[in-house]
Design an enzyme around this catalytic site. Sequence first.
Site, PDB file in Angstrom:
ATOM      1  N   LYS A  35      37.872  27.489 -21.955  1.00 23.55           N
ATOM      2  CA  LYS A  35      36.526  27.908 -22.179  1.00 23.55           C
ATOM      3  C   LYS A  35      36.190  29.197 -21.846  1.00 23.55           C
ATOM      4  O   LYS A  35      36.456  29.728 -20.477  1.00 23.55           O
ATOM      5  CB  LYS A  35      35.596  26.768 -21.296  1.00 23.55           C
ATOM      6  CG  LYS A  35      33.981  27.025 -21.460  1.00 23.55           C
ATOM      7  CD  LYS A  35      33.151  26.064 -20.868  1.00 23.55           C
ATOM      8  CE  LYS A  35      32.510  26.232 -19.512  1.00 23.55           C
ATOM      9  NZ  LYS A  35      32.012  27.800 -19.266  1.00 23.55           N
ATOM     10  N   ASP A  62      31.090  28.854 -24.554  1.00 23.45           N
ATOM     11  CA  ASP A  62      30.282  28.440 -23.908  1.00 23.45           C
ATOM     12  C   ASP A  62      28.987  29.510 -23.512  1.00 23.45           C
ATOM     13  O   ASP A  62      28.934  30.032 -22.579  1.00 23.45           O
ATOM     14  CB  ASP A  62      30.466  27.719 -22.563  1.00 23.45           C
ATOM     15  CG  ASP A  62      29.755  27.275 -21.679  1.00 23.45           C
ATOM     16  OD1 ASP A  62      28.550  26.937 -22.183  1.00 23.45           O
ATOM     17  OD2 ASP A  62      29.755  27.177 -20.431  1.00 23.45           O
TER      18      ASP A  62
HETATM   19  O1  C5P Z   1      33.338  25.989 -11.467  1.00 22.51           O
HETATM   20  P1  C5P Z   1      32.878  24.946 -12.213  1.00 22.51           P
HETATM   21  O2  C5P Z   1      33.879  23.785 -12.228  1.00 22.51           O
HETATM   22  O3  C5P Z   1      31.475  24.481 -11.506  1.00 22.51           O
HETATM   23  O4  C5P Z   1      32.341  25.559 -13.706  1.00 22.51           O
HETATM   24  C1  C5P Z   1      31.544  24.541 -14.446  1.00 22.51           C
HETATM   25  C2  C5P Z   1      31.593  25.593 -15.714  1.00 22.51           C
HETATM   26  O5  C5P Z   1      30.759  24.954 -16.728  1.00 22.51           O
HETATM   27  C3  C5P Z   1      30.937  26.795 -15.537  1.00 22.51           C
HETATM   28  O6  C5P Z   1      31.594  27.739 -16.567  1.00 22.51           O
HETATM   29  C4  C5P Z   1      29.474  26.540 -16.295  1.00 22.51           C
HETATM   30  O7  C5P Z   1      28.852  27.827 -16.617  1.00 22.51           O
HETATM   31  C5  C5P Z   1      29.578  25.670 -17.067  1.00 22.51           C
HETATM   32  N1  C5P Z   1      28.453  24.620 -17.532  1.00 22.51           N
HETATM   33  C6  C5P Z   1      27.870  24.005 -16.393  1.00 22.51           C
HETATM   34  N2  C5P Z   1      26.689  23.227 -16.508  1.00 22.51           N
HETATM   35  C7  C5P Z   1      26.428  23.134 -17.896  1.00 22.51           C
HETATM   36  C8  C5P Z   1      27.031  23.769 -18.958  1.00 22.51           C
HETATM   37  C9  C5P Z   1      28.044  24.456 -18.730  1.00 22.51           C
HETATM   38  O8  C5P Z   1      28.217  24.231 -15.159  1.00 22.51           O
HETATM   39  N3  C5P Z   1      25.365  22.418 -18.160  1.00 22.51           N
END
Ligand code: C5P
Length: 235
Positions: A35, A62
């Site tokens: 991603k 994303d």
């Molecule tokens: O580090 P972590 O596992 O928390 O990262 C989650 C990823 O998913 C980040 O890139 C964040 O931007 C993304 N994301 C999120 N919540 C959402 C959509 C995307 O945490 N609703």
Amino acid sequence: MPAPESPLIIALDYADLGAALQLADALDPARCRVKVGKELFTRVGPVAVEALHRRGFQVFLDLKFHDIPNTVAGAVEAAADQGVWMVNVHASGGRRMMEASAERLAKRGLETHLIAVTVLTSMADGELQETGVSGSALAQVERLATLTLESGLDGVVCSARESARLRELCGAGFLRVTPGIRPASAGQGDQRRVMTPDAAMAAGSTHLVIGRAVTQAADPMAALADIERTLARRS
Ligand code: C5P
């Protein structure tokens, strides 16, 4: 490009391309997707996507677009023109914004999956209410997922805590991409609605977005292998 069986999507949340590619080069495109989010894309741009495609990865771009329908449809089309596997918008941008985006992809025959963020996994009920949304995060997620389905999109980004309910509400074929995944041993960081990888799959998530649990681990590949082992025990 191979389509990995794995539900894992590794979030390359880095400030520079070198660091992102260093991790990507340790990963296997047959075993996960990657991603590209706002930080890396804002610094590096489409070059990041191209470099990952050259390495054989399917890429989830994303960027969570949220703007007027014409602008978002154009941005979604631009992402799909780069050949990304998946791109997303904010469902709170509304029906016309989502429909315009889905129609643009369909008109061009572009196969990129288009999904919508319901409620950010970093938000709990109290914080959501501060933005003017009364009721629980779950009620808002249900409302926005239904709107997303009706607008012709392929699925949603939600918390794994909502996956089971959304499978029931929107059908098994509607994608449930879930960030906020934390192995039992990891801290939750800024996320609030979190779940472990195996619990998330059991709850009906179709894809798991994993960032810091891998990228910030002392040994990222060992952390990933641990997650893969946990998931393999389920099947
Ligand atoms: O580090 P972590 O596992 O928390 O990262 C989650 C990823 O998913 C980040 O890139 C964040 O931007 C993304 N994301 C999120 N919540 C959402 C959509 C995307 O945490 N609703």
